[in-house]
Design a protein around this motif. Structure first.
Motif, PDB file in Angstrom:
ATOM      1  N   CYS A 158       0.828  -1.203   0.000  1.00 49.76           N
ATOM      2  CA  CYS A 158       0.000   0.000   0.000  1.00 49.76           C
ATOM      3  C   CYS A 158       0.869   1.263   0.000  1.00 49.76           C
ATOM      4  O   CYS A 158       1.986   1.284   0.550  1.00 49.76           O
ATOM      5  CB  CYS A 158      -0.909   0.019   1.233  1.00 49.76           C
TER       6      CYS A 158
ATOM      7  N   SER B  42      -5.806   1.614  -7.281  1.00 53.31           N
ATOM      8  CA  SER B  42      -6.530   1.484  -6.019  1.00 53.31           C
ATOM      9  C   SER B  42      -6.763   0.012  -5.734  1.00 53.31           C
ATOM     10  O   SER B  42      -6.912  -0.801  -6.652  1.00 53.31           O
ATOM     11  CB  SER B  42      -7.868   2.223  -6.090  1.00 53.31           C
TER      12      SER B  42
ATOM     13  N   GLY C 247      -9.134   0.754  -0.399  1.00 50.33           N
ATOM     14  CA  GLY C 247      -9.433   1.565  -1.573  1.00 50.33           C
ATOM     15  C   GLY C 247      -8.314   2.503  -1.946  1.00 50.33           C
ATOM     16  O   GLY C 247      -8.399   3.197  -2.960  1.00 50.33           O
ATOM     17  N   GLY C 248      -7.230   2.532  -1.165  1.00 46.84           N
ATOM     18  CA  GLY C 248      -6.099   3.391  -1.471  1.00 46.84           C
ATOM     19  C   GLY C 248      -5.225   2.817  -2.564  1.00 46.84           C
ATOM     20  O   GLY C 248      -5.438   1.696  -3.051  1.00 46.84           O
ATOM     21  N   LEU C 249      -4.201   3.582  -2.952  1.00 44.03           N
ATOM     22  CA  LEU C 249      -3.303   3.150  -4.023  1.00 44.03           C
ATOM     23  C   LEU C 249      -2.351   2.074  -3.530  1.00 44.03           C
ATOM     24  O   LEU C 249      -1.969   2.041  -2.361  1.00 44.03           O
ATOM     25  CB  LEU C 249      -2.523   4.353  -4.556  1.00 44.03           C
TER      26      LEU C 249
END
Length: 981
Positions: free
Chosen positions: A393, A410, A416-418
């Motif tokens: 992440c 994502s 849901g983050g990169l």
């Protein structure tokens, strides 16, 4: 119509009424019950393709007292294909493989013996997809999670073949999918195998569409028989041993068999046909195939979402503070097949017992049971949950700065983050290959009675309890929680690039268990009455009537947990999915044997003409009722020519696993799908691709599959010892339960119209919030609420979705098949010994498939995944003075590779011919210490032929041979030694 309780209550009274009527109408001058019927029970057998000259039969003694006849009658097994004792099956072709012929094959189990019959094909099913129930490791047999075996007659699918033991149904096996295990009983306990190759639902009910397989167990044996065997090939070894003991007394007998088998594992990488690097065979190097890559050092994956993949090796070191410029283009590749089991390690225990006791001159009781315990252990490259790809992440000290946009996306594991995807060496990172265990235990107990009633009527009644427990998913402490692992990498507590194995404490943070145990239970109560009604000019009109009440249940324990992927604190499936589904089936059946003409009537060109008519009614508690008739006729013209034919309808009820979404259902949320449909109401997530909500698995709306079958044939005996047979058959199999090919749904405007019932456009508003169904397009929200999935796999998120693709099981397909079967057998004696010549050939003339109602009918015969039109097996044998030799030739015809590697043309796969050799030596039972010994040596694929190279691509998977029509084991040696005491 739903099953009525009144029908259940009336089953017994119906049978009693029919019995009283039959007894009242029977002729007063009927023979005594002990008088033999006009015909001896036994299949009108067409010898199987592997008929050898019969080697010395197993040594056995039976009672010599007058009770022998009564005991044999009491133990008589009704011939496969009819409920009437004392008559031969009418109209249908029957293949019978006796014990001597089974032993002559040298094969270790009954499944392998059946595979020698040309009518058996190994394609997945009539729809060209799904599990292939051949015994093997998980990596080699996708979809066969429990590592079972099943027989596929005519190539119409394993679920269309009914498997029986002594004419009785057996418990199904399986977890996410249901099938009937074909290795039901130890081969040492089998007296014969009978196969009826047309529909038989009028006799047996569900599943008897393409045919029936019946294992007939040994009933009479005095003494002890011990056998050992060993089978080896270029890759692994398989050995086993068995013991059979029997004892008879004046009014009964008992026989018991125990068999043990052990198989060594076989790494796929040992065979050049199974490796990922197929360049030596003219194929691709698939060690790196998009996001699936085998590496010896950590590698950053760059690509996806329409961008071609590339790979960058991460340098040795602490792994923190890395920038993209420090990476080396390319990857240090390994071939993952070096760590995958094609055949897993396996141990099997089997037992069978039969007990019979005459209570009087008219009645006897029996008890029959069989048991199997199988443990299979398969190794695979990569963790069972995350494979060998880790998620790093953004914000982790191991996140690689300056990487191209195609390396960052994502990800649900990062909330849901990169994130970036990194491939690692799983042998180092996870401490070794992933191990999947698939135990299976099956027990069946049948108790019953047989009786001779007045006016030569017979009673058969029995009750069966059977249970199968298996494990579809058995990853104990080896299942990684991807969210928990990503959290540890984000916090810097686990280095994804380390070449040092993790500590037990680190493993404990993200490793857990994932199990799915299934318990299938079967209760069956049957009562049958059969006997003569009255005499016609052509002989006695005989009848059978009866009723059956069956109960099936599947109990599933520890299924999936939707919170698992999103909860980094949960390494196990803490929410138990206790799924209980059951079904009750009440049935009534009747059959008439009608002799129209007999030899005594002196009718020209008609030595005899017999007709058999059967009908069966089945009422299911969960989806309704069905009635299926069958009529057959056999016309014996003279001593040389006999003509036969049959017509009937058959059906297959949906399995409990087919209709229970709690058993298996899966939603892939936001999966990019190539969209060439041209539909303006379906948007795009990025050019050429729409984000889909893909639903897979069971469907509560399924209905029974149905079939209409008929056949016509001729048997010719032109001279003593020679028999020639030919049969034409025709099957239309409708409402087949298949998983629609979702890859075709949006592939073209034509297919989008054809599969429109499975496509639903979605238009989420700009205010959509992932995880909040109230903010979704109501179409999507209603669909999710109506079809909750057991497994949820978020890819791009619900708010990205443009279309719903419903790929659950559906009554969508129709298959038509017709063909010809030919058999020839000649036996002769000479001064040089006994000679036998035989052969069996199957020619499928046509096979068409309509994959969806209203769609085109496609010719699928002789194409990849579907049946091959020509199959045959021939035999030449000789025996004299206890010595026997058999030479077999096996033939599979040519066909077309219709799924070649992308960019390559379709090619013709040549025919494949192999030779088998069997040698036996038997010492007759006598006073010598060596008496009762039998030695056997069998060599399959005598010339050591490799399969043809067949390069294919299905999805992201490549292959170099077709396992449905050839094998990679080369020459196989089997040794057997048996001693009878």
């Amino acid at each position: 119509m739903k099953a009525s309780k009144g029908f259940y209550r009336n089953c017994a009274s119906l049978s009693a009424t029919l019995l009283m009527t039959a007894l009242a109408t029977a002729p007063a001058a009927a023979q005594d019950a002990s008088t033999a019927p006009p015909e001896t029970a036994g299949a009108d057998s067409v010898p199987a393709s592997d008929l050898p000259p019969a080697p010395a039969a197993p040594i056995a003694t039976t009672p010599s007292a007058t009770d022998q006849a009564l005991q044999e009658e009491a133990q008589e097994i009704i011939v496969t294909g009819t409920n009437i004792k004392g008559v031969k099956p009418v109209g249908s072709e029957t293949i019978s493989i006796n014990r001597a012929q089974i032993l002559a094959t040298g094969l270790p189990n009954v499944n392998d013996v059946l595979q020698t019959i040309p009518q058996v094909q190994n394609n997945p099913n009539a729809g060209g997809s799904g599990p292939v129930y051949r015994q093997g490791g998980t990596a080699g047999y996708g979809g066969n999670a429990t590592q079972g075996t099943a027989i596929n007659l005519r190539g119409l699918g394993t679920s269309a073949t009914l498997t029986l033991v002594d004419g009785r149904r057996v418990v199904p096996s399986g977890a996410a999918a249901t099938f009937t295990e074909s290795i039901q009983v130890p081969i040492a306990a089998v007296e014969s195998i009978e196969v009826v190759t047309d529909g038989n639902s009028a006799i047996y009910g569900s599943d008897a569409i393409s045919g029936v397989i019946n294992y007939v167990l040994r009933k009479n044996f005095d003494g002890v028989e011990i056998s050992g065997r060993d089978q080896l090939n270029r890759f692994n070894n398989q050995w086993g041993a068995s013991i059979t003991a029997g004892h008879s007394w004046a009014t009964g007998n008992i026989i018991a068999t125990y068999d043990y088998e052990s198989r060594q594992p076989f790494h796929a990488g040992k065979s050049r046909f199974l490796r990922n690097d197929l360049r030596p065979l003219g194929g691709p190097d698939a060690r790196a195939n998009n996001a699936t890559i085998g590496v010896s050092t950590p590698t950053l994956l760059v690509g996806g979402n329409g961008v071609p993949y590339s790979y960058y090796t991460i340098p040795n070191g602490p792994g923190t503070g890395l920038s993209f410029g420090q990476l080396t283009p390319g990857a240090n590749l390994v071939d993952s097949t070096d760590y995958n089991d094609f055949l897993g390690r396996q141990k099997r225990h089997q037992a069978a017992v039969f007990f019979n006791q005459n209570l009087s001159d008219s009645f006897s009781v029996f008890l029959e049971g069989f048991y199997t315990h199988r443990d299979t252990e398969s190794r695979a490259y990569g963790n069972s949950r995350v494979g060998n790809t880790l998620t790093v992440c953004q914000g982790s000290p191991y996140f690689i700065a300056g990487a191209p946009a195609a390396a960052i996306a994502s990800d649900a594991l990062c909330g849901g983050g990169l994130a970036q995807k990194v491939a690692v060496d799983p042998i180092t990172f996870f401490g070794g290959p992933a191990v999947t265990k698939n135990p299976d235990e099956q027990i069946s107990i049948t108790g019953g009675m047989t009786g001779h009633l007045p006016n030569r009527w017979n009673l058969d009644a029995y009750w069966t309890y059977a249970r199968d427990s298996t494990c579809g998913i058995c990853n104990f402490d080896t299942n990684a929680n991807g969210a928990a692992l990503s959290r540890e990498i984000l916090a810097g507590r686990i280095n994804p690039y380390s070449t040092t194995p993790l500590t037990d404490a680190q493993y404990g943070v993200f490793m857990g268990s994932n199990t799915q145990r299934a318990y299938n239970t079967f209760y069956d109560s049957v009562i049958k009455l059969n006997g003569p009604l009255f005499t016609l000019p052509g002989g006695e009109l005989r009848a059978a009537v009866g009723g059956e009440l069956a109960y099936n249940r599947q109990h599933l324990v520890n299924g999936s947990n939707n919170a698992f992927e999103r909860d980094p604190t949960n390494n196990n499936f803490a929410i138990t999915n206790n799924s209980n589904v059951h079904r009750t089936t009440a049935s009534a059946f009747a059959e008439l044997f009608i002799p129209i003409v007999s030899d005594e009537m002196n009718v020209p060109l008609m030595q005899s003409l017999n007709i058999d008519a059967a009908i069966r009614y089945d009422d299911y508690s969960d989806f309704g009722d069905t009635t299926n008739p069958k009529i057959g006729a056999t016309w014996i013209v003279n001593d040389v020519i006999a003509i036969r034919g049959s017509w009937g309808t058959s059906f297959r009820a949906p399995a409990l696993t087919d209709t229970n979404p709690q058993n298996y259902s899966s939603a892939v949320i936001g999966l990019p799908f190539a969209n060439n449909s041209g539909r303006p109401d379906i948007g795009f997530a990025f050019p050429g691709n729409s984000s889909s909500y893909l639903l897979l698995g069971a469907n509560t709306d399924l209905t029974p599959e149905t079939a209409t079958t008929w056949s016509a044939g001729m048997d010719v005996t032109p001279l003593a010892g020679l028999k020639l047979s030919g049969t034409y058959y025709r099957t239309k199999y409708a409402n087949q339960i298949v998983s629609p090919n979702v890859g075709l749904f949006l592939s073209s405007p034509q297919n989008a119209a054809l599969y429109s019932q499975f496509i639903t456009p979605v238009n989420n508003p700009a205010s959509c919030v992932n995880g909040n169904p109230g903010s979704y397009d109501p179409v999507l929200a209603r669909f999710i609420a109506a079809h909750p999935a057991l497994y949820n796999t978020p890819v791009l998120g619900a708010c990205s979705i443009n279309v719903i693709l419903d790929a659950r099981s559906a009554n969508a397909a129709t298959t038509f098949q017709d063909g010809l079967d030919f058999q020839a057998n000649y036996q002769m004696d000479s001064d040089w010994g006994h000679w036998s010549f035989g052969g069996s050939v199957t020619k499928i003339l046509n096979q068409t498939l309509q994959t969806v109602r209203g769609g085109p009918k496609t010719d699928v015969l002789n194409t990849y995944y579907y049946p091959v039109s020509w199959r045959g097996r021939g035999q030449i044998g000789w025996s004299k003075s206890g010595i026997g030799a058999n030479l077999f030739v096996n033939y599979v015809g040519s066909y077309t590779n219709t799924i070649p590697i992308t960019g390559q043309p379709q090619t013709k796969v040549p025919s494949w011919t192999t030779l088998d050799l069997g040698l036996t030596y038997s010492i007759p039972k006598g006073s010598s210490v060596l008496s009762g010994l039998r030695f056997g040596l069998n060599i399959q694929n005598l010339a050591n032929r490799n399969p043809h190279v067949v390069l294919t691509q299905s999805g992201n998977n490549y292959g170099a041979y077709d396992a449905s029509n050839a094998n990679i084991f080369g020459r196989i040696f089997s040794f057997q030694i048996t001693k009878a005491f």
